[in-house]
Design a protein around this motif. Structure first.
Motif, PDB file in Angstrom:
ATOM      1  N   MET A 216       0.963  -0.765   0.054  1.00 14.31           N
ATOM      2  CA  MET A 216      -0.201  -0.213   0.257  1.00 14.31           C
ATOM      3  C   MET A 216       1.003   1.458   0.263  1.00 14.31           C
ATOM      4  SD  MET A 216      -2.883  -1.253   2.308  1.00 14.31           S
ATOM      5  CE  MET A 216      -3.888   0.349   2.743  1.00 14.31           C
ATOM      6  N   ARG A 217       0.816   1.942  -0.408  1.00 13.88           N
ATOM      7  CA  ARG A 217       1.580   2.895  -1.042  1.00 13.88           C
ATOM      8  C   ARG A 217       0.150   4.488  -0.987  1.00 13.88           C
ATOM      9  NH1 ARG A 217       6.499   2.030  -4.738  1.00 13.88           N
ATOM     10  NH2 ARG A 217       6.529  -0.366  -4.936  1.00 13.88           N
ATOM     11  N   ARG A 218       1.191   5.241  -0.312  1.00 13.64           N
ATOM     12  CA  ARG A 218       0.434   6.636  -0.337  1.00 13.64           C
ATOM     13  C   ARG A 218       0.580   7.965  -1.298  1.00 13.64           C
ATOM     14  NH1 ARG A 218       1.259   8.688   6.015  1.00 13.64           N
ATOM     15  NH2 ARG A 218      -0.090   7.231   6.983  1.00 13.64           N
ATOM     16  N   SER A 219       1.819   7.845  -2.082  1.00 10.89           N
ATOM     17  CA  SER A 219       2.339   8.323  -3.303  1.00 10.89           C
ATOM     18  C   SER A 219       2.748   7.027  -4.363  1.00 10.89           C
ATOM     19  CB  SER A 219       3.003   9.569  -2.681  1.00 10.89           C
ATOM     20  OG  SER A 219       3.960  10.449  -3.828  1.00 10.89           O
ATOM     21  N   ARG A 220       3.315   8.197  -5.866  1.00 10.19           N
ATOM     22  CA  ARG A 220       3.631   7.176  -6.442  1.00 10.19           C
ATOM     23  C   ARG A 220       5.022   7.333  -6.539  1.00 10.19           C
ATOM     24  NH1 ARG A 220       0.794   6.328 -11.576  1.00 10.19           N
ATOM     25  NH2 ARG A 220      -1.550   6.188 -11.143  1.00 10.19           N
ATOM     26  N   THR A 221       5.571   8.575  -5.784  1.00 12.06           N
ATOM     27  CA  THR A 221       7.455   8.935  -5.388  1.00 12.06           C
ATOM     28  C   THR A 221       7.916   7.733  -3.935  1.00 12.06           C
ATOM     29  OG1 THR A 221       6.885  10.450  -4.153  1.00 12.06           O
ATOM     30  CG2 THR A 221       6.734  11.116  -6.164  1.00 12.06           C
ATOM     31  N   ASP A 222       7.050   7.325  -3.943  1.00 14.50           N
ATOM     32  CA  ASP A 222       7.571   6.506  -2.577  1.00 14.50           C
ATOM     33  C   ASP A 222       8.227   5.574  -2.848  1.00 14.50           C
ATOM     34  OD1 ASP A 222       5.982   7.871  -0.837  1.00 14.50           O
ATOM     35  OD2 ASP A 222       4.288   6.678  -0.232  1.00 14.50           O
ATOM     36  N   VAL A 223       9.200   5.291  -2.803  1.00 16.95           N
ATOM     37  CA  VAL A 223      10.864   4.437  -3.958  1.00 16.95           C
ATOM     38  C   VAL A 223      10.960   3.095  -2.465  1.00 16.95           C
ATOM     39  CG1 VAL A 223      12.677   3.623  -5.355  1.00 16.95           C
ATOM     40  CG2 VAL A 223      10.950   5.460  -5.835  1.00 16.95           C
ATOM     41  N   THR A 224      10.620   2.256  -2.102  1.00 14.75           N
ATOM     42  CA  THR A 224      10.523   1.000  -1.525  1.00 14.75           C
ATOM     43  C   THR A 224      12.164   0.281  -1.722  1.00 14.75           C
ATOM     44  OG1 THR A 224       9.717  -1.042  -2.231  1.00 14.75           O
ATOM     45  CG2 THR A 224       8.189   0.647  -0.896  1.00 14.75           C
ATOM     46  N   SER A 225      12.601  -0.425  -0.795  1.00 17.18           N
ATOM     47  CA  SER A 225      14.117  -0.445  -1.570  1.00 17.18           C
ATOM     48  C   SER A 225      13.960  -1.724  -2.441  1.00 17.18           C
ATOM     49  CB  SER A 225      15.057  -1.353  -0.216  1.00 17.18           C
ATOM     50  OG  SER A 225      13.500  -2.802   0.957  1.00 17.18           O
ATOM     51  N   MET A 226      12.456  -2.914  -2.187  1.00 15.38           N
ATOM     52  CA  MET A 226      12.701  -3.760  -3.023  1.00 15.38           C
ATOM     53  C   MET A 226      11.963  -2.808  -5.068  1.00 15.38           C
ATOM     54  SD  MET A 226      12.020  -7.044  -1.933  1.00 15.38           S
ATOM     55  CE  MET A 226      10.852  -7.607  -3.616  1.00 15.38           C
ATOM     56  N   ASP A 227      12.035  -2.065  -4.720  1.00 16.88           N
ATOM     57  CA  ASP A 227      11.775  -1.480  -6.198  1.00 16.88           C
ATOM     58  C   ASP A 227      12.746  -0.965  -6.933  1.00 16.88           C
ATOM     59  OD1 ASP A 227       8.935  -1.298  -5.840  1.00 16.88           O
ATOM     60  OD2 ASP A 227       8.722   0.791  -4.701  1.00 16.88           O
ATOM     61  N   LYS A 228      14.075  -0.273  -5.321  1.00 16.80           N
ATOM     62  CA  LYS A 228      15.662  -0.228  -6.122  1.00 16.80           C
ATOM     63  C   LYS A 228      15.561  -1.929  -5.983  1.00 16.80           C
ATOM     64  CE  LYS A 228      15.965   3.205  -2.460  1.00 16.80           C
ATOM     65  NZ  LYS A 228      16.406   4.367  -1.440  1.00 16.80           N
ATOM     66  N   LEU A 229      16.129  -2.762  -5.670  1.00 17.34           N
ATOM     67  CA  LEU A 229      16.100  -3.895  -6.004  1.00 17.34           C
ATOM     68  C   LEU A 229      15.545  -4.626  -7.455  1.00 17.34           C
ATOM     69  CD1 LEU A 229      16.350  -5.646  -3.165  1.00 17.34           C
ATOM     70  CD2 LEU A 229      18.405  -5.215  -3.770  1.00 17.34           C
ATOM     71  N   TYR A 230      15.043  -4.173  -8.126  1.00 18.76           N
ATOM     72  CA  TYR A 230      13.771  -4.403  -8.769  1.00 18.76           C
ATOM     73  C   TYR A 230      14.218  -3.687 -10.377  1.00 18.76           C
ATOM     74  CZ  TYR A 230      10.972  -8.462  -7.905  1.00 18.76           C
ATOM     75  OH  TYR A 230      10.414  -9.559  -7.133  1.00 18.76           O
ATOM     76  N   LEU A 231      14.294  -2.423 -10.309  1.00 21.76           N
ATOM     77  CA  LEU A 231      15.410  -1.417 -10.902  1.00 21.76           C
ATOM     78  C   LEU A 231      17.077  -2.377 -11.268  1.00 21.76           C
ATOM     79  CD1 LEU A 231      15.323   1.241 -12.515  1.00 21.76           C
ATOM     80  CD2 LEU A 231      16.005   1.793 -10.797  1.00 21.76           C
ATOM     81  N   MET A 232      17.624  -2.061 -10.222  1.00 23.24           N
ATOM     82  CA  MET A 232      18.992  -2.698 -10.440  1.00 23.24           C
ATOM     83  C   MET A 232      19.289  -4.371 -11.161  1.00 23.24           C
ATOM     84  SD  MET A 232      19.934  -1.661  -6.573  1.00 23.24           S
ATOM     85  CE  MET A 232      22.103  -2.880  -6.912  1.00 23.24           C
ATOM     86  N   LEU A 233      18.139  -4.953 -11.181  1.00 18.06           N
ATOM     87  CA  LEU A 233      17.665  -5.953 -11.419  1.00 18.06           C
ATOM     88  C   LEU A 233      17.855  -6.258 -12.787  1.00 18.06           C
ATOM     89  CD1 LEU A 233      17.776  -9.525 -11.065  1.00 18.06           C
ATOM     90  CD2 LEU A 233      15.718  -9.745 -11.200  1.00 18.06           C
ATOM     91  N   THR A 234      16.703  -5.427 -13.327  1.00 20.15           N
ATOM     92  CA  THR A 234      15.968  -4.571 -14.431  1.00 20.15           C
ATOM     93  C   THR A 234      17.779  -4.455 -15.501  1.00 20.15           C
ATOM     94  OG1 THR A 234      13.964  -4.422 -13.534  1.00 20.15           O
ATOM     95  CG2 THR A 234      14.600  -3.686 -16.051  1.00 20.15           C
ATOM     96  N   GLU A 235      18.255  -3.714 -15.151  1.00 17.49           N
ATOM     97  CA  GLU A 235      19.199  -2.634 -15.573  1.00 17.49           C
ATOM     98  C   GLU A 235      20.423  -3.996 -16.325  1.00 17.49           C
ATOM     99  OE1 GLU A 235      19.452   0.509 -16.926  1.00 17.49           O
ATOM    100  OE2 GLU A 235      17.110  -0.391 -16.517  1.00 17.49           O
ATOM    101  N   LEU A 236      20.623  -4.746 -14.565  1.00 18.90           N
ATOM    102  CA  LEU A 236      21.870  -5.717 -14.893  1.00 18.90           C
ATOM    103  C   LEU A 236      21.576  -7.046 -16.100  1.00 18.90           C
ATOM    104  CD1 LEU A 236      24.792  -5.890 -14.472  1.00 18.90           C
ATOM    105  CD2 LEU A 236      24.078  -7.362 -11.761  1.00 18.90           C
TER     106      LEU A 236
END
Length: 1202
Positions: free
Chosen positions: A737-757
């Motif tokens: 559950m997110r209050r804002s689209r700008t909220d970035v969780t640690s999982m979001d960062k991990l999935y971003l890194m995984l996608t790039e790599l």
């Protein structure tokens, strides 16, 4: 030379000599570079150069060099005489390399003198090949002599070799006198080179001043590039399909670094031109303001300003030049970094736009090929500039540079787009071939043909026809081209004929598609020759007076490169092999790339660049390219010293040094390192995601609902009171559950890194490096397999000291969460994750994996055997048939280390079967059977000790008095009952495990299971189908978790104990059954033998005797007897003995013997119910059923009272 002694320029073969000598120069530079690096390393230089015993002799030779009087100084050089053979063997390659340098110097001097005599006119915009070849030769020659002067041990090497030669052959080497003088002359190389080039200054200045039309506009700042929309294909959409043209076509992708070396070295040697031409001064200042170091060769550099100051300070009247040089040095140190940083930023966006457009519309590669090579050349210059300036610190001046300008963390992006463009050139090479074959045949040949045919007053073409048109173009008569001489006319006619001979069938099918290989090297060499013929003095056709001809031929040359030499062009404009010699920086940029999420997708450019490394090798230095005796993979996986040990002892030093610094091996090791690190980083990211998902999955376990339920009950109980209620914990799913689209969780960062790599790993299926193929995805697959294996074992959380282990259901839940994450990787990389699962999970069904480590099968098997089942014998755990589990009795489950029911109920064992699979469960069963076989072996020993008594008891069971007398003579009765009980407990656990496996397999493979069940049920036990066949069927059924009358695993375990005398084995088996039968009454003495109705078992697990008796009897008499008939007979005998012994309990008056009598009576009923060979009718004939019924009532009343 003519007969009159006059020099004939056309016979001097200037083009051929320039081509050969330039190639030779690169080879000599390579050899001298390797010698310098070898002599500069204490570990790699010849051992005798560092030998203290030779130190005096070497110093003497260096001091007296090149004149060494061996006769008068024999005592000082005695040590050399002892190893003269070794010296000649190891230094011969060095010595003759110096001789080759001297020969090369002679050939260069001769050619430069010849060109002076021919009064060749150089202009980079017209006779491009001739001017470039001339300037390249000068720069290579100067770099070679500068490198030669940097070899510290050059005098020692040459002097030692010459002295050893004199001792061996009685005379000095014939080349040594000239060679020694050359070494002395070039002690101060620049001073000597200035003297050498004084006669050539006119031609050098002519060539350099022609750069004034090219270099200034190639060295513009990034802001002007942006304003001009450089490299943009969409700046003029209406002209997107028009071919990119330039009047100086080859100069557009000429390296700026190369031009700067021309300018700096050229005017440094011919510095007099700086006082005669403003254009020369402008070029000089511009070149000095852009760098503070410049490359000599590979990673050998020259600090420009310091060198120039040193040269000019010794020249009278050059104080102004020295001041000017210092100003340029300060400017370069402060401003060059930001200048090139902005250019790299521009090139990143420009090349990205170029890549995106060309990837979408590859047809534009034809007309816009020039833009591609311009972009590659620009980018390569910027990368190499950053490389040499980052590795070599700026000189200490009044102003200091900003270190940030020399640390570009976005460099991988630029490298990536360069590799993208190279990939597009390789992928669509036939598109470009088709385009330029048509261009050469349909346009260039027409223009050149009109020029050749018309000669004088040749009309200049003003308008172009389409490629396929053969009509005469519109023209105006303003060529003013001189009449072509015969030789030049023949060459140009051959150009036209070559282009007209290019075949295009119907405009669609080209001959190259049918296997014809285009080769325009001869045509390009002829154009090189024509440049030489028409650029000398007194030439009948003067090229500089006909610039349109030069422009046309230079354009045609570029077009031919597009047809037959795309790889060569890509190498010329985008080769990054210099990274091979800047290993520290190369790895540093790679690490920065992995540390920056936005740059991760560009990390694949680093292993791709490793394929460039072999471009820097040369055939004159074969030790850099020779293949090692062992392949790279063998060297990587075996001991590192094996290669050297297999080499002969007389290998030259340079060969031994090349094995340590082998460029091919370096390229392989670097590529392997980069791909391995990328896969490791991806593995680490995936591991982090898996850990998070496992935590989320654990929140959904049923045990976590207890806290929520207790809080709900508490709230309901206290809802009318003012007491503060406990706070309800966060429910699973709250994290989504997110209050804002700008909220970035640690999982979001991990999935971003995984996608790039993963984008980087998925970029290409394979990378070719030095005849080896690397598969990036396989690296990731191997790391995932390794990590998944370690994660599985780690999630078991087995602690041998405390005996703690994860519940199978919780482990299964974590494994499913882990596998769920791994399955999502297929969305990012083209991997076969199913293969990973199969490889890992199948290995986990065995006791050891491929690395010899323990698996979850081994850990759980060991835990159930050594922890759970061992604690059953302590009396705190019992087997409950109605609960189908082992349960703790007599203690609080919360106070024991192991809650047996949590690990042995049906749901846990089903989870265990899911994890271990049929193979793992089979190993578990085999381990259980091994323990049973050890117990049976001990039971046989006890039977042997009581053999005579048991034989008597067997034959006199109908005589109570005699039976009682002989029973008292039996020894270790309690031991027998205890061991049989242990066997029964193990078999009970095996039954639970088999039922769980059966449930899992029915769910997983219902159709196959139905076939197995049907086969087992209808397989006839006839004499034709002997016991071996029946046992095979039972083994198949047992592997599927189906119950069998005779346990095949137990039979296999007991068969090992079979002796050579089958009759003795059979007799021991019969007596064992007698021993058990007559010992049953002793159980009534134990207070723990009471029957618990709620658990349907005895507290001390004696109810497991029923399964032990039936299973042991079936297995032993199957092995030693004659099948089912023997089993039934022996069990009838056992039932008769047991009932007779138990009935005697009714006559007992001792209360201790009677307290568990009814519970023990029930054993007979349980034995018959468990047995597929006995019936209730047979039991009633031996033992009154009324007594059994009364026993059940008694134990039930007793259990209710408790």
């Amino acid at each position: 030379m003519s007969r009159t002694g006059q020099l004939i320029p056309s016979q001097q073969k200037l083009a051929e000599k320039l081509t050969v000598l330039n190639d030779r120069a690169m080879g000599m530079l390579t050899r001298i570079y390797n010698i310098k690096k070898a002599c500069g390393d204490v570990k790699s230089k010849p051992a005798f150069l560092s030998d203290k015993n030779l130190e005096g002799a070497i110093k003497f030779i260096v001091r007296k060099f090149p004149h060494v009087d061996s006769k008068n100084n024999y005592s000082q050089l005695q040590q050399v005489n002892n190893i003269k053979g070794e010296i000649m063997k190891q230094l011969s390659l060095y010595y003759f390399t110096f001789v080759d340098v001297m020969d090369f110097k002679d050939h260069v001097s001769e050619l430069l003198t010849t060109m002076d005599a021919c009064n060749v006119h150089f202009d980079i915009t017209t006779n491009y090949d001739l001017t470039k070849g001339y300037l390249d030769l000068i720069i290579s020659y100067v770099s070679l002599m500068l490198l030669l002067a940097r070899i510290d041990d050059r005098k020692a090497v040459l002097g030692l070799y010459n002295y050893a030669h004199d001792l061996t052959h009685g005379k000095v080497d014939q080349n040594f006198a000239r060679l020694g003088q050359m070494i002395l002359d070039y002690e101060q190389p620049l001073k000597k080179l200035q003297e050498e080039f004084t006669p050539h200054s006119k031609l050098v200045a002519c060539a350099l001043l022609s750069l004034h039309q090219v270099y200034p506009r190639r060295n513009l700042p990034a802001e002007q590039w942006r304003q001009a929309q450089m490299l943009s294909l969409v700046s003029a959409p209406g002209q997107m399909l028009n071919p990119a043209q330039s009047e100086t076509m080859p100069c557009e992708y000429l390296s700026v670094e190369t031009m700067e070396k021309w300018i700096i070295f050229g005017f440094l040697l011919c510095h007099g031109q700086l006082t005669q031409s403003d254009s020369a001064v402008q070029l000089w200042r511009l070149a000095l303001s852009g760098n503070y170091v410049i490359t000599l060769f590979r990673d050998e550099v020259l600090y420009i300003h310091k060198t120039v100051e040193g040269v000019f300070e010794g020249i009278k009247g050059y104080s102004k030049r020295v001041t000017e040089t210092k100003e340029c040095a300060n400017y370069a140190v402060v401003n060059a970094g930001p200048f090139h940083r902005e250019r790299r930023a521009f090139l990143r966006t420009a090349l990205k736009e170029l890549v995106m457009i060309l990837a979408d519309q590859p047809g534009l590669l034809g007309p816009k090929a020039l833009f591609v090579f311009m972009g590659l050349s620009f980018a390569r210059d910027e990368v190499l500039w950053l490389l040499r300036h980052s590795e070599n610190p700026a000189p200490k001046l009044n102003k200091r540079p900003n270190p940030v300008d020399y640390e570009d963390r976005q460099l991988p992006e630029l490298l990536y787009y360069m590799e993208e463009l190279r990939g597009l050139l390789r992928k669509y090479n036939q598109v470009m071939q088709r385009y330029y074959v048509q261009y050469l045949n349909g346009f260039d040949s027409i223009v050149l043909n009109n020029l050749v045919q018309n000669g004088l007053h040749q009309p200049r073409l003003r308008a172009r026809e389409s490629f396929n048109s053969k009509r005469n173009p519109t023209c105006q008569e303003d060529w003013n081209l001189s009449v072509c001489p015969e030789d030049e006319s023949i060459i140009m006619s051959s150009f036209v004929n070559t282009m007209n001979g290019l075949s295009v069938k119907q405009g669609t099918t080209l001959l190259f598609e049918e296997g014809e290989i285009f080769d325009f090297r001869g045509m390009r060499l002829d154009w090189f020759r024509l440049q030489a013929y028409t650029s000398v003095s007194r030439a009948q056709l003067v090229l500089r007076e006909n610039p349109d001809l030069a422009r046309l031929m230079n354009t045609i040359t570029f077009h031919t490169y597009m047809v037959d030499s795309l790889d060569e062009m890509a190498k010329e404009t985008s080769d990054l092999s210099n990274f091979c010699f800047y290993g520290r920086l190369f790895e540093q940029y790679f690490q920065w790339c992995l540390e920056t999420p936005s740059q991760m997708r560009y990390s694949i450019s680093f292993p791709l660049i490793c394929s460039h490394f072999m471009n820097c090798t040369h055939e004159i230095c074969p030790e850099e390219v020779v293949k090692p005796m062992l392949s790279y993979k063998q060297n990587l996986r075996t001991a590192g010293g094996s290669t050297r040990e297999r080499k002969s002892q007389d290998t030259s030093f340079c060969d031994r040094q090349s094995k340590r610094h082998h460029i091919g091996d370096r390229s392989l090791s670097q590529a392997n390192f980069f791909l391995d690190e990328m896969a490791k980083e991806a593995k680490n990211i995936i591991t982090s995601i898996c850990d998070e998902q496992c935590k989320l999955g654990d929140q959904l376990l049923p045990k976590n609902a207890a806290k929520t339920i207790s809080i709900a009950i508490e709230r309901k109980r206290n809802q009318n009171k003012a007491k503060k209620l406990p706070q309800e914990p966060d429910k699973p799913g709250r994290e989504s559950m997110r209050r804002s689209r700008t909220d970035v969780t640690s999982m979001d960062k991990l999935y971003l890194m995984l996608t790039e790599l993963c984008s980087a790993i998925n970029y290409t299926p394979s990378i070719q490096v030095w005849e080896h193929t690397f598969a990036p995805r396989e690296y990731l697959t191997q790391h995932l397999e390794s990590r998944f294996t370690k994660a599985l074992v780690g999630m078991v959380m087995y602690n041998p000291d405390s005996g703690e282990i994860a519940k199978p259901s919780e482990l299964l839940n974590s494994v499913e969460a882990y596998m769920g994450v791994l399955q999502t990787i297929e969305n990012y990389v083209h991997l076969d994750i199913t293969r990973v699962f199969n490889n890992v999970l199948l290995q986990q069904t065995q006791p050891q994996d491929s690395h010899g480590d323990k698996t979850i099968t081994a850990l759980y098997t060991n835990w159930y055997l050594e922890v759970l089942l061992r604690r059953v014998s302590t009396g705190q755990i019992m087997f409950s048939p109605n609960r189908h589990a082992f349960v703790n009795v007599g203690v609080d489950p919360n106070q024991v280390a192991v809650n047996a029911e949590e690990f042995s109920d049906i749901s846990e064992l089903r989870s265990l079967a899911e994890l271990l699979g049929p193979y793992g469960m089979k190993f578990l069963n085999e381990s259980l059977m091994w323990h049973i076989s050890s117990q049976v072996a001990e039971l046989k020993k006890l039977v042997t000790q009581n053999k005579d008594v048991l034989t008597t008891l067997r034959t006199h069971f109908d005589k109570p008095a005699l039976m009682a007398e002989h029973f008292n003579r039996l020894r270790d009765v309690d031991n027998v009952l205890k061991r049989v009980t242990i066997v029964g407990v193990i078999l009970s656990f095996k039954t639970l495990a088999q039922e769980a496996l059966n449930d899992v397999l029915k769910k997983r493979i219902p159709f196959l299971m139905s076939s197995i069940i049907d086969f087992q049920k209808h397989f006839p036990e006839t004499p034709e189908n002997n016991m071996v066949r029946v046992e095979i069927v039972n083994e198949m059924a047992s592997a599927a978790g189906l119950p069998c009358d005779v346990d095949p695993a137990l039979c296999a375990a007991l068969r090992v104990q079979k002796s050579e005398n089958p009759d003795d084995d059979y007799k021991i088996a019969c007596l064992l059954m007698v021993f058990i039968a007559v010992s049953l009454p002793m159980l009534s003495l134990d207070s723990q033998s009471s029957f618990r109705a709620d658990l349907e078992g005895h507290t001390n697990n004696i109810h497991c005797l029923a399964k032990a008796v039936n299973s042991i009897a079936a297995a032993m008499f199957t092995i030693y007897g004659k099948g089912r008939v023997t089993i039934e007979e022996r069990l009838k005998e056992f039932l008769a003995l047991a009932s007779s012994s138990l009935l005697k309990l009714g006559q007992e008056t001792d209360k201790l013997a009677l307290r568990s009598r009814e519970s023990v009576y029930l054993l007979l009923d349980q034995i018959v119910r468990e047995s597929p060979f006995l019936t209730m009718d047979l039991l009633e004939s031996c033992f009154p059923y009324a007594l059994l019924r009364n026993s059940y009532h008694a134990v039930l009343r007793q259990d209710n009272r408790m």
